[in-house]
Write an enzyme that holds these catalytic residues in place. Structure first.
Site, PDB file in Angstrom:
ATOM      1  N   ASP A 275       0.820  -1.222  -0.217  1.00  0.00           N
ATOM      2  CA  ASP A 275       0.185  -0.019  -0.121  1.00  0.00           C
ATOM      3  C   ASP A 275       0.816   1.412  -0.045  1.00  0.00           C
ATOM      4  OD1 ASP A 275      -3.030   0.785   0.536  1.00  0.00           O
ATOM      5  OD2 ASP A 275      -1.578   2.282   1.554  1.00  0.00           O
TER       6      ASP A 275
ATOM      7  N   ASN B  50      -2.163  13.344  -4.173  1.00  0.00           N
ATOM      8  CA  ASN B  50      -3.245  13.712  -4.898  1.00  0.00           C
ATOM      9  C   ASN B  50      -3.765  15.370  -4.501  1.00  0.00           C
ATOM     10  OD1 ASN B  50      -3.827  11.794  -6.501  1.00  0.00           O
ATOM     11  ND2 ASN B  50      -4.992  10.547  -5.193  1.00  0.00           N
TER      12      ASN B  50
ATOM     13  N   HIS C 251      -4.713  14.517  -9.341  1.00  0.00           N
ATOM     14  CA  HIS C 251      -4.848  13.141  -9.446  1.00  0.00           C
ATOM     15  C   HIS C 251      -3.925  12.911 -10.619  1.00  0.00           C
ATOM     16  CE1 HIS C 251      -8.278  12.581  -6.783  1.00  0.00           C
ATOM     17  NE2 HIS C 251      -8.584  13.899  -7.234  1.00  0.00           N
TER      18      HIS C 251
ATOM     19  N   ASP D 243      -1.659   9.602 -10.439  1.00  0.00           N
ATOM     20  CA  ASP D 243      -1.755   8.384 -11.411  1.00  0.00           C
ATOM     21  C   ASP D 243      -0.191   8.195 -11.945  1.00  0.00           C
ATOM     22  OD1 ASP D 243      -4.370   8.162 -11.274  1.00  0.00           O
ATOM     23  OD2 ASP D 243      -4.794   9.430 -13.560  1.00  0.00           O
TER      24      ASP D 243
ATOM     25  N   GLU E 194      -4.505   2.663  -4.095  1.00  0.00           N
ATOM     26  CA  GLU E 194      -2.943   2.579  -4.239  1.00  0.00           C
ATOM     27  C   GLU E 194      -2.522   1.512  -3.667  1.00  0.00           C
ATOM     28  OE1 GLU E 194      -4.299   4.527  -0.176  1.00  0.00           O
ATOM     29  OE2 GLU E 194      -5.235   4.434  -2.349  1.00  0.00           O
TER      30      GLU E 194
END
Length: 332
Positions: A185, A193, A198, A202, A228
């Site tokens: 994780d 973010n 965002h 990505d 994630e």
């Protein structure tokens, strides 16, 4: 003489009409006589031959269709060709009302799929054989199947794809060989973010994929489970081996700097490791044990790897509720 001429003229008219009907069919179509010889082919058949090869058109009428099927095969499976021949013979001999099969065909580097359908001729001996191009349908089915088991951003298998791979591995090895699951994780994903947008998030996920992918063997499966969260399935790997892999991954990602516009984004990961059959005996138990270990990595400071077996050395207060396990993202 006049009567014979009229009969011949009528026959030519009927044959022309029949050929016109045959040529109007969109599928490649062949008419066979009772012995399996070609009585007629339609225009689509001729056009397909012309488009697929530089060789001149053979003399189709009178050709032994079944013998031609046994020649150089476009289909890659000789057993499949034998099935096709038996199916056509069964229709010709009246032993079957119809025969159908989807088959794969290669022309150079181009892969295509066709639906073969064979039925008896109406009102006479012989059979009608059609080959319908179903490539578009097959590709759409493949795309849908891929979309159902793969993540759209990273192209990696998703949770469904990983679950299928895990179940297949457990079935294949049947407890005779070890198997490990590494659950990762990304730490601090929400602040990435929030601060950079965002698109930056990505970029971080894609960078994580790019770091993990070279560490995957052919037998391993790397997946993005959502958000994630990533996982790596390691067949034929025990707890000690998985621990070494997890620590190597953690160190590589801790040293990673992701360029984004005029910034460099630093990332770390928390990792949980579980193995089969040491920690769990069912595929869903492997997931749960790895998730519990990941939770401990989160609550104990992040940027570390924890093993499921370590849980045996802690108190009962370290057994987590389902709500706590689902709260991993709030700890990000």
């Amino acid at each position: 003489v006049t009567e014979r001429h009229e009969r011949d003229s009528q026959m030519r008219t009927e044959l022309a009409l029949a050929q016109g009907i045959l040529d109007s069919l969109p599928s490649q179509t062949v008419l066979l006589d009772s012995h399996g010889r070609i009585a007629a082919v339609n225009q689509t058949w001729l056009d397909t031959w012309t488009a697929s090869t530089d060789e001149p058109q053979p003399t189709w009428v009178g050709m032994d269709y079944l013998a031609a099927c046994q020649g150089p095969a476009e289909t890659s499976d000789a057993e499949e060709i034998d099935d096709i021949i038996r199916g056509i013979e069964a229709v010709l001999n009246g032993h079957a009302a119809s025969y159908a099969l989807d088959y794969e065909c290669w022309s150079g580097e181009s892969q295509r799929w066709f639906h073969l359908h064979v039925v008896p001729q109406t009102g006479g001996a012989g059979a009608v054989v059609t080959h319908t191009d179903i490539t578009a349908r097959k590709r759409a089915e493949t795309d849908l199947s891929h979309a159902a088991t793969h993540d759209s951003l990273t192209g990696l298998p998703n949770r469904t794809g990983l679950t299928q791979a895990l179940q297949a591995s457990l079935t294949r090895y049947d407890g005779s060989k070890p198997l490990a699951l590494i659950y990762l994780d990304l730490d601090g994903f929400k602040p990435i973010n929030d601060k950079f947008g965002h698109a930056a998030g990505d970029a971080a996920l894609l960078a994580l994929r790019d770091v993990l992918t070279p560490c995957v063997r052919d037998v391993d499966v790397l997946a993005r489970l959502g958000g994630e969260e990533f996982a790596m399935l390691l067949p034929e790997t025990n707890s000690a081996g998985a621990e070494r892999v997890a620590e190597r991954l953690r160190a590589r990602l801790a040293a990673l700097r992701i360029p984004y516009e005029r910034h460099e984004i630093a990332v770390t990961v928390s990792i949980g490791v579980a193995s089969f059959p040491d920690d769990a005996l069912k595929h869903n138990e492997v997931f749960i044990k790895a998730c519990e270990a990941l939770y401990r990595a989160k609550v104990s400071g992040r940027n570390k790897a924890c093993l499921a077996r370590e849980e045996k050395m802690v108190t009962k207060t370290s057994h987590y509720t389902q709500g706590q396990l689902l709260g991993l993202r709030r700890l990000a």
